[in-house]
Enzyme design. Sequence first.
Site, PDB file in Angstrom:
ATOM      1  N   ASP A   1      24.455 103.805  62.097  1.00  0.00           N
ATOM      2  CA  ASP A   1      24.154 103.399  60.793  1.00  0.00           C
ATOM      3  C   ASP A   1      24.944 104.211  59.777  1.00  0.00           C
ATOM      4  OD1 ASP A   1      21.863 102.334  62.087  1.00  0.00           O
ATOM      5  OD2 ASP A   1      20.924 104.008  62.126  1.00  0.00           O
TER       6      ASP A   1
ATOM      7  N   HIS B   1      23.384  95.972  61.454  1.00  0.00           N
ATOM      8  CA  HIS B   1      24.715  96.101  60.713  1.00  0.00           C
ATOM      9  C   HIS B   1      24.189  95.480  59.273  1.00  0.00           C
ATOM     10  CE1 HIS B   1      27.292  96.980  64.377  1.00  0.00           C
ATOM     11  NE2 HIS B   1      26.371  97.861  64.102  1.00  0.00           N
TER      12      HIS B   1
HETATM   13  P1  GDP Z   1      25.656 100.246  60.484  1.00  0.00           P
HETATM   14  O1  GDP Z   1      24.553 100.278  61.317  1.00  0.00           O
HETATM   15  O2  GDP Z   1      26.630 101.313  60.540  1.00  0.00           O
HETATM   16  O3  GDP Z   1      26.092  98.933  60.000  1.00  0.00           O
HETATM   17  O4  GDP Z   1      24.887 100.667  58.915  1.00  0.00           O
HETATM   18  P2  GDP Z   1      23.308 100.352  58.515  1.00  0.00           P
HETATM   19  O5  GDP Z   1      23.538  98.899  58.031  1.00  0.00           O
HETATM   20  O6  GDP Z   1      22.208 100.347  59.662  1.00  0.00           O
HETATM   21  O7  GDP Z   1      22.976 101.416  57.590  1.00  0.00           O
HETATM   22  C1  GDP Z   1      23.655 101.663  56.425  1.00  0.00           C
HETATM   23  C2  GDP Z   1      23.051 101.361  55.177  1.00  0.00           C
HETATM   24  O8  GDP Z   1      23.735 102.024  54.071  1.00  0.00           O
HETATM   25  C3  GDP Z   1      22.768  99.883  54.777  1.00  0.00           C
HETATM   26  O9  GDP Z   1      21.588  99.791  54.137  1.00  0.00           O
HETATM   27  C4  GDP Z   1      24.088  99.699  53.977  1.00  0.00           C
HETATM   28  O10 GDP Z   1      23.601  98.432  53.159  1.00  0.00           O
HETATM   29  C5  GDP Z   1      24.073 100.855  53.095  1.00  0.00           C
HETATM   30  N1  GDP Z   1      25.206 101.303  52.427  1.00  0.00           N
HETATM   31  C6  GDP Z   1      26.559 101.215  53.138  1.00  0.00           C
HETATM   32  N2  GDP Z   1      27.367 102.077  52.278  1.00  0.00           N
HETATM   33  C7  GDP Z   1      26.748 102.395  51.316  1.00  0.00           C
HETATM   34  C8  GDP Z   1      27.193 102.969  50.229  1.00  0.00           C
HETATM   35  O11 GDP Z   1      28.097 103.633  50.032  1.00  0.00           O
HETATM   36  N3  GDP Z   1      25.852 103.672  49.447  1.00  0.00           N
HETATM   37  C9  GDP Z   1      24.984 103.301  49.279  1.00  0.00           C
HETATM   38  N4  GDP Z   1      23.876 103.654  48.718  1.00  0.00           N
HETATM   39  N5  GDP Z   1      24.469 102.610  50.505  1.00  0.00           N
HETATM   40  C10 GDP Z   1      25.274 102.154  51.570  1.00  0.00           C
HETATM   41  P1  IMO Z   2      24.000 101.009  64.817  1.00  0.00           P
HETATM   42  O1  IMO Z   2      24.811  99.915  65.407  1.00  0.00           O
HETATM   43  C1  IMO Z   2      21.299 104.448  65.299  1.00  0.00           C
HETATM   44  C2  IMO Z   2      19.728 104.971  69.215  1.00  0.00           C
HETATM   45  C3  IMO Z   2      18.290 104.704  69.335  1.00  0.00           C
HETATM   46  C4  IMO Z   2      17.862 105.802  70.274  1.00  0.00           C
HETATM   47  C5  IMO Z   2      19.115 105.768  71.314  1.00  0.00           C
HETATM   48  C6  IMO Z   2      18.955 104.808  72.715  1.00  0.00           C
HETATM   49  O2  IMO Z   2      23.102  99.944  63.849  1.00  0.00           O
HETATM   50  O3  IMO Z   2      24.536 101.884  64.249  1.00  0.00           O
HETATM   51  P2  IMO Z   2      18.650 102.161  72.771  1.00  0.00           P
HETATM   52  O4  IMO Z   2      17.519 101.440  72.418  1.00  0.00           O
HETATM   53  O5  IMO Z   2      20.188 102.012  72.495  1.00  0.00           O
HETATM   54  O6  IMO Z   2      18.451 102.461  74.417  1.00  0.00           O
HETATM   55  O7  IMO Z   2      18.209 103.694  72.087  1.00  0.00           O
HETATM   56  O8  IMO Z   2      20.086 105.117  70.642  1.00  0.00           O
HETATM   57  N1  IMO Z   2      20.391 103.946  68.775  1.00  0.00           N
HETATM   58  C7  IMO Z   2      20.877 103.850  67.586  1.00  0.00           C
HETATM   59  N2  IMO Z   2      20.517 104.570  66.456  1.00  0.00           N
HETATM   60  N3  IMO Z   2      22.028 103.103  65.165  1.00  0.00           N
HETATM   61  C8  IMO Z   2      22.253 102.294  66.156  1.00  0.00           C
HETATM   62  O9  IMO Z   2      23.015 101.324  65.995  1.00  0.00           O
HETATM   63  C9  IMO Z   2      21.677 102.664  67.370  1.00  0.00           C
HETATM   64  N4  IMO Z   2      21.716 102.149  68.449  1.00  0.00           N
HETATM   65  C10 IMO Z   2      21.097 102.953  69.361  1.00  0.00           C
HETATM   66  O10 IMO Z   2      17.483 105.252  68.057  1.00  0.00           O
HETATM   67  O11 IMO Z   2      17.732 107.059  69.770  1.00  0.00           O
HETATM   68 MG    MG Z   3      22.596 100.243  61.856  1.00  0.00          MG
END
Ligand code: GDP
Ligand code: IMO
Ligand code: MG
Length: 431
Positions: A18, A46
């Site tokens: 994330d 994502h």
């Molecule tokens: P990913 O799994 O790595 O793609 O990340 P996620 O989408 O799960 O979580 C990242 C969160 O941070 C999302 O809600 C994005 O919209 C938000 N985000 C990304 N970059 C920024 C930033 O620079 N500032 C803020 N405030 N939010 C951001």
């Molecule tokens: P993105 O791509 C954050 C974590 C789960 C759990 C562990 C194992 O959005 O960054 P699983 O269901 O994969 O067997 O769970 O891995 N986990 C993540 N945490 N972001 C993710 O993906 C994750 N994908 C798996 O929360 O702790």
């Molecule tokens: Mg994510």
Amino acid sequence: MNPFLDGNACVFGLQWGDEGKGKIVDYLAEDAQVVVRYCGGANAGHTVRLGEKKYSTHLLPVGIFRPGIMNLIGNGVVLDPEAIISEIDEFTGKGFPITPDNLRISYKAHVVMPYHKIEDGARETKAQDRSIGTTRRGIGPTYADKMHRMSAIRVSDLVDDDRLKAKLDAIVEERNSWFGHMYGLPPLNVDELFAQYRQYGARLKPYVDDTSAILIQGYKANKRILFEGAHAVLLDVDHGTYPYVTSSSCSALGIYTGAGAPPQVCRNFIGIMKAYTTRVGGGPFPTEQDNEIGNYIRERGNEYGTTTRRPRRCGWFDAVAARYSCDLCGVTAVAVTLLDVLTGLDEIKVCTGYKRGGKQVDGFIADMGLLADVEPIYESLPGWKEDLTNIRRFEDLPENAKNYVLRLEQLVGAPIRMVSVAPERNATLLR
Ligand code: GDP
Ligand code: IMO
Ligand code: MG
């Protein structure tokens, strides 16, 4: 052309997921012709922000938000047919048509079946306080079946009725016997399962292809390729904080097997890290702040899971962990995201080392037993009060914010080339 794509690029997480990979992949995709997912499954979430609208993908590569890009789901992904069909329908309905012209799925990818999700949930429930805290999307059991081989279903089986029927007959019989015995679960009905999954297979068949061959052809034709990592280095099944990891090779090292391409295919390794640290689920987290600091970060950063909506655990930036990830994957450029979230804190701490039993330890320990009882050594930096979200040049950041980024760069030992200050595409400052 964006210099990050000269020689193709892999975007991946340096922490526990994330980090904002979705945002950065979408930003870089402006100049990409192919975007490929190489690991994980619908456990990923994502996020891409376009104007006022927020979109989350789980299996679809985020290249779908720009026209003319071929999106590939590689062999290293575990494909939940129900989830991908629902994403195809969702995004087509939202004005991003998904057709075989912009999406292909590897015939070698493995299929997540309902019994994998049932098993994931049953194991987690049974483990109680030793549970991993999985997303319960069936990820671990599907990869386990891939390794077991005889009990696995690949996409090429899903789209062939005879093969699917023969596989399901054998698998369901075996599964029913140990599901009942181990977890007291009712038997699965093989005819219903077959009827449902043959329909999914028919629906997905037009998308199924040799994605590795497409990638290699694209590479030979000098197409600009972007590898979209899911999860992160510290969740990698080999190099992460085992056993509190996911079940795939989700560091940058996984791109060759997970996408099916030669090592020369990629020259830019772009590691994404938040300006602090978060983690969802169980496992060691040395810099966790289970206090008002953690709450401040969670609320300002909206740190709730994209896939499961669970509140994310929040804490200070851990430079020992991030440096380990950068070194392991040969990071050539770092993007720091969510810097804006730290606005308003008087003091910001960064973990620069660990102590165990009063003695300083060298480097990061990707072992749950040892990492669980380290004590972080912190350095304190002055915070800033200014809102960063409308700043568009690195030079215009408040002095303390700039210094914070420069200090992170020294500590992780890789150049910070991008700083993100808001979810939108253009809120990306280049250095
Ligand atoms: P990913 O799994 O790595 O793609 O990340 P996620 O989408 O799960 O979580 C990242 C969160 O941070 C999302 O809600 C994005 O919209 C938000 N985000 C990304 N970059 C920024 C930033 O620079 N500032 C803020 N405030 N939010 C951001
Ligand atoms: P993105 O791509 C954050 C974590 C789960 C759990 C562990 C194992 O959005 O960054 P699983 O269901 O994969 O067997 O769970 O891995 N986990 C993540 N945490 N972001 C993710 O993906 C994750 N994908 C798996 O929360 O702790
Ligand atoms: Mg994510």
